[in-house]
Design a protein around this motif. Structure first.
Motif, PDB file in Angstrom:
ATOM      1  N   UNK A 139     -48.320 -43.585  22.218  1.00  0.00           N
ATOM      2  CA  UNK A 139     -48.708 -45.083  22.189  1.00  0.00           C
ATOM      3  C   UNK A 139     -48.609 -45.585  20.608  1.00  0.00           C
ATOM      4  N   UNK A 140     -48.850 -44.693  19.468  1.00  0.00           N
ATOM      5  CA  UNK A 140     -48.588 -44.933  18.227  1.00  0.00           C
ATOM      6  C   UNK A 140     -47.320 -45.114  17.804  1.00  0.00           C
ATOM      7  N   UNK A 141     -46.208 -44.306  18.271  1.00  0.00           N
ATOM      8  CA  UNK A 141     -45.081 -44.260  17.704  1.00  0.00           C
ATOM      9  C   UNK A 141     -43.879 -44.631  18.639  1.00  0.00           C
ATOM     10  N   UNK A 142     -44.289 -44.860  19.806  1.00  0.00           N
ATOM     11  CA  UNK A 142     -43.396 -45.371  20.737  1.00  0.00           C
ATOM     12  C   UNK A 142     -42.022 -44.708  21.095  1.00  0.00           C
ATOM     13  N   UNK A 143     -42.359 -43.324  21.278  1.00  0.00           N
ATOM     14  CA  UNK A 143     -41.229 -42.395  21.511  1.00  0.00           C
ATOM     15  C   UNK A 143     -40.971 -42.499  23.196  1.00  0.00           C
ATOM     16  N   UNK A 144     -39.876 -42.174  23.674  1.00  0.00           N
ATOM     17  CA  UNK A 144     -39.767 -42.235  25.208  1.00  0.00           C
ATOM     18  C   UNK A 144     -40.496 -41.380  25.925  1.00  0.00           C
ATOM     19  N   UNK A 145     -40.820 -41.991  27.131  1.00  0.00           N
ATOM     20  CA  UNK A 145     -41.462 -41.135  28.221  1.00  0.00           C
ATOM     21  C   UNK A 145     -41.083 -39.804  28.323  1.00  0.00           C
ATOM     22  N   UNK A 146     -39.975 -39.196  28.283  1.00  0.00           N
ATOM     23  CA  UNK A 146     -39.577 -38.028  28.920  1.00  0.00           C
ATOM     24  C   UNK A 146     -39.706 -36.926  27.808  1.00  0.00           C
ATOM     25  N   UNK A 147     -39.871 -37.464  26.323  1.00  0.00           N
ATOM     26  CA  UNK A 147     -40.058 -36.556  25.395  1.00  0.00           C
ATOM     27  C   UNK A 147     -41.381 -36.306  25.454  1.00  0.00           C
ATOM     28  N   UNK A 148     -41.487 -34.579  24.987  1.00  0.00           N
ATOM     29  CA  UNK A 148     -42.548 -33.843  24.891  1.00  0.00           C
ATOM     30  C   UNK A 148     -43.070 -33.816  23.359  1.00  0.00           C
ATOM     31  N   UNK A 149     -44.362 -33.906  23.086  1.00  0.00           N
ATOM     32  CA  UNK A 149     -44.758 -33.561  21.801  1.00  0.00           C
ATOM     33  C   UNK A 149     -44.968 -32.160  21.321  1.00  0.00           C
ATOM     34  N   UNK A 150     -44.511 -31.456  20.265  1.00  0.00           N
ATOM     35  CA  UNK A 150     -44.845 -30.327  19.918  1.00  0.00           C
ATOM     36  C   UNK A 150     -46.043 -30.256  19.039  1.00  0.00           C
ATOM     37  N   UNK A 151     -45.839 -31.047  17.572  1.00  0.00           N
ATOM     38  CA  UNK A 151     -46.717 -30.693  16.813  1.00  0.00           C
ATOM     39  C   UNK A 151     -46.474 -31.754  15.680  1.00  0.00           C
ATOM     40  N   UNK A 152     -47.383 -31.929  14.915  1.00  0.00           N
ATOM     41  CA  UNK A 152     -47.245 -32.921  13.810  1.00  0.00           C
ATOM     42  C   UNK A 152     -47.545 -32.020  12.327  1.00  0.00           C
ATOM     43  N   UNK A 153     -46.716 -32.387  11.357  1.00  0.00           N
ATOM     44  CA  UNK A 153     -46.582 -31.713  10.171  1.00  0.00           C
ATOM     45  C   UNK A 153     -47.575 -32.686   9.058  1.00  0.00           C
ATOM     46  N   UNK A 154     -48.563 -32.471   8.880  1.00  0.00           N
ATOM     47  CA  UNK A 154     -49.071 -33.401   7.566  1.00  0.00           C
ATOM     48  C   UNK A 154     -48.641 -32.677   6.256  1.00  0.00           C
ATOM     49  N   UNK A 155     -48.523 -34.045   5.288  1.00  0.00           N
ATOM     50  CA  UNK A 155     -48.014 -33.685   4.080  1.00  0.00           C
ATOM     51  C   UNK A 155     -48.506 -34.429   3.163  1.00  0.00           C
ATOM     52  N   UNK A 156     -48.700 -33.961   1.746  1.00  0.00           N
ATOM     53  CA  UNK A 156     -49.263 -34.606   0.677  1.00  0.00           C
ATOM     54  C   UNK A 156     -49.487 -33.544  -0.685  1.00  0.00           C
ATOM     55  N   UNK A 157     -49.752 -34.269  -1.700  1.00  0.00           N
ATOM     56  CA  UNK A 157     -50.037 -33.378  -2.735  1.00  0.00           C
ATOM     57  C   UNK A 157     -51.352 -32.673  -2.820  1.00  0.00           C
ATOM     58  N   UNK A 158     -51.511 -31.273  -2.769  1.00  0.00           N
ATOM     59  CA  UNK A 158     -52.681 -30.644  -2.349  1.00  0.00           C
ATOM     60  C   UNK A 158     -53.932 -30.908  -3.282  1.00  0.00           C
ATOM     61  N   UNK A 159     -55.049 -31.292  -2.627  1.00  0.00           N
ATOM     62  CA  UNK A 159     -56.199 -31.415  -3.554  1.00  0.00           C
ATOM     63  C   UNK A 159     -57.132 -30.135  -3.315  1.00  0.00           C
ATOM     64  N   UNK A 160     -56.597 -29.166  -2.722  1.00  0.00           N
ATOM     65  CA  UNK A 160     -57.284 -27.984  -2.836  1.00  0.00           C
ATOM     66  C   UNK A 160     -56.439 -26.806  -2.987  1.00  0.00           C
ATOM     67  N   UNK A 161     -56.987 -25.798  -3.407  1.00  0.00           N
ATOM     68  CA  UNK A 161     -56.199 -24.580  -3.617  1.00  0.00           C
ATOM     69  C   UNK A 161     -56.965 -23.171  -2.981  1.00  0.00           C
ATOM     70  N   UNK A 162     -55.760 -22.372  -2.237  1.00  0.00           N
ATOM     71  CA  UNK A 162     -56.261 -21.337  -1.439  1.00  0.00           C
ATOM     72  C   UNK A 162     -56.064 -20.088  -2.143  1.00  0.00           C
ATOM     73  N   UNK A 163     -56.624 -19.127  -1.822  1.00  0.00           N
ATOM     74  CA  UNK A 163     -56.061 -17.858  -2.336  1.00  0.00           C
ATOM     75  C   UNK A 163     -55.234 -17.012  -1.462  1.00  0.00           C
ATOM     76  N   UNK A 164     -54.008 -16.604  -2.060  1.00  0.00           N
ATOM     77  CA  UNK A 164     -53.126 -15.953  -1.138  1.00  0.00           C
ATOM     78  C   UNK A 164     -53.476 -14.832  -0.263  1.00  0.00           C
ATOM     79  N   UNK A 165     -52.607 -14.771   0.876  1.00  0.00           N
ATOM     80  CA  UNK A 165     -52.998 -13.601   1.726  1.00  0.00           C
ATOM     81  C   UNK A 165     -52.833 -12.362   0.963  1.00  0.00           C
ATOM     82  N   UNK A 166     -53.590 -11.260   1.147  1.00  0.00           N
ATOM     83  CA  UNK A 166     -53.301  -9.935   0.838  1.00  0.00           C
ATOM     84  C   UNK A 166     -52.880  -9.158   1.753  1.00  0.00           C
TER      85      UNK A 166
END
Length: 180
Positions: A139-166
């Protein structure tokens, strides 16, 4: 930075600064997605790049409790596919998402994978699930009815920092050699 180091440091970022993602960075992220391998090289995906603030704010309601970061994001990339082209469209789209996620981190951007397939949106009236995330985003983006949504990637300059995986904390017990 080695690829393993990139993977250790890449974290889902849900808080962003009010700073635009550069055109060059966005192009590189989209290119990383388009370079993704797919079964039989069919490439069933389509990418919808969203930069309008009002659309991002509306899209932040596309998932019950899990997409609020879109309201503060500079960009979102929506990954959809034509399931008639291949039965492995979900896997193909997941590779696209992963490549873009990693590229964003490599460029110093924050990103978060917002699962869309098989999820529900929040009703504006009651705050309860009412329609699928896919239908809400359609409804927001008007993509055709036959198409399926997988996912959305949000993007921006990070305002938080997380520790790396060990590496020492990885679930190595999940590795099985030769047999389970």
């Amino acid at each position: 930075m080695s690829f393993l180091d990139l993977l250790k440091h890449r974290r889902s970022i849900r808080q962003y600064k009010e700073e635009a993602v550069s055109k060059e960075a966005l192009e590189a992220i989209v290119e990383a997605g388009l370079l993704s391998p797919s079964g039989r090289n069919i490439r069933p995906w389509e990418l919808i790049v969203v930069q309008k603030k009002e659309t991002l704010e509306k899209m932040s309601e596309c998932r019950v409790g899990s997409a609020k970061m879109l309201a503060g994001a500079s960009v979102a990339i929506v990954v959809i596919a034509d399931p008639e082209k291949t039965d492995v469209w979900t896997e193909d789209c997941s590779i696209v998402m992963s490549n873009m996620h990693n590229m964003a981190h490599d460029l110093g951007l924050g990103s978060c994978w917002i699962q869309g397939r098989l999820r529900t949106a929040t009703s504006a009236d009651s705050g309860t699930a009412s329609i699928t995330t896919e239908d809400y985003v359609r409804e927001c983006l008007h993509f055709p009815e036959g198409y399926k949504l997988e996912a959305i990637l949000s993007l921006g300059m990070p305002a938080e920092e997380k520790t790396p995986a060990e590496l020492s904390k990885l679930p190595f017990e999940k590795i099985h050699y030769e047999k389970f």
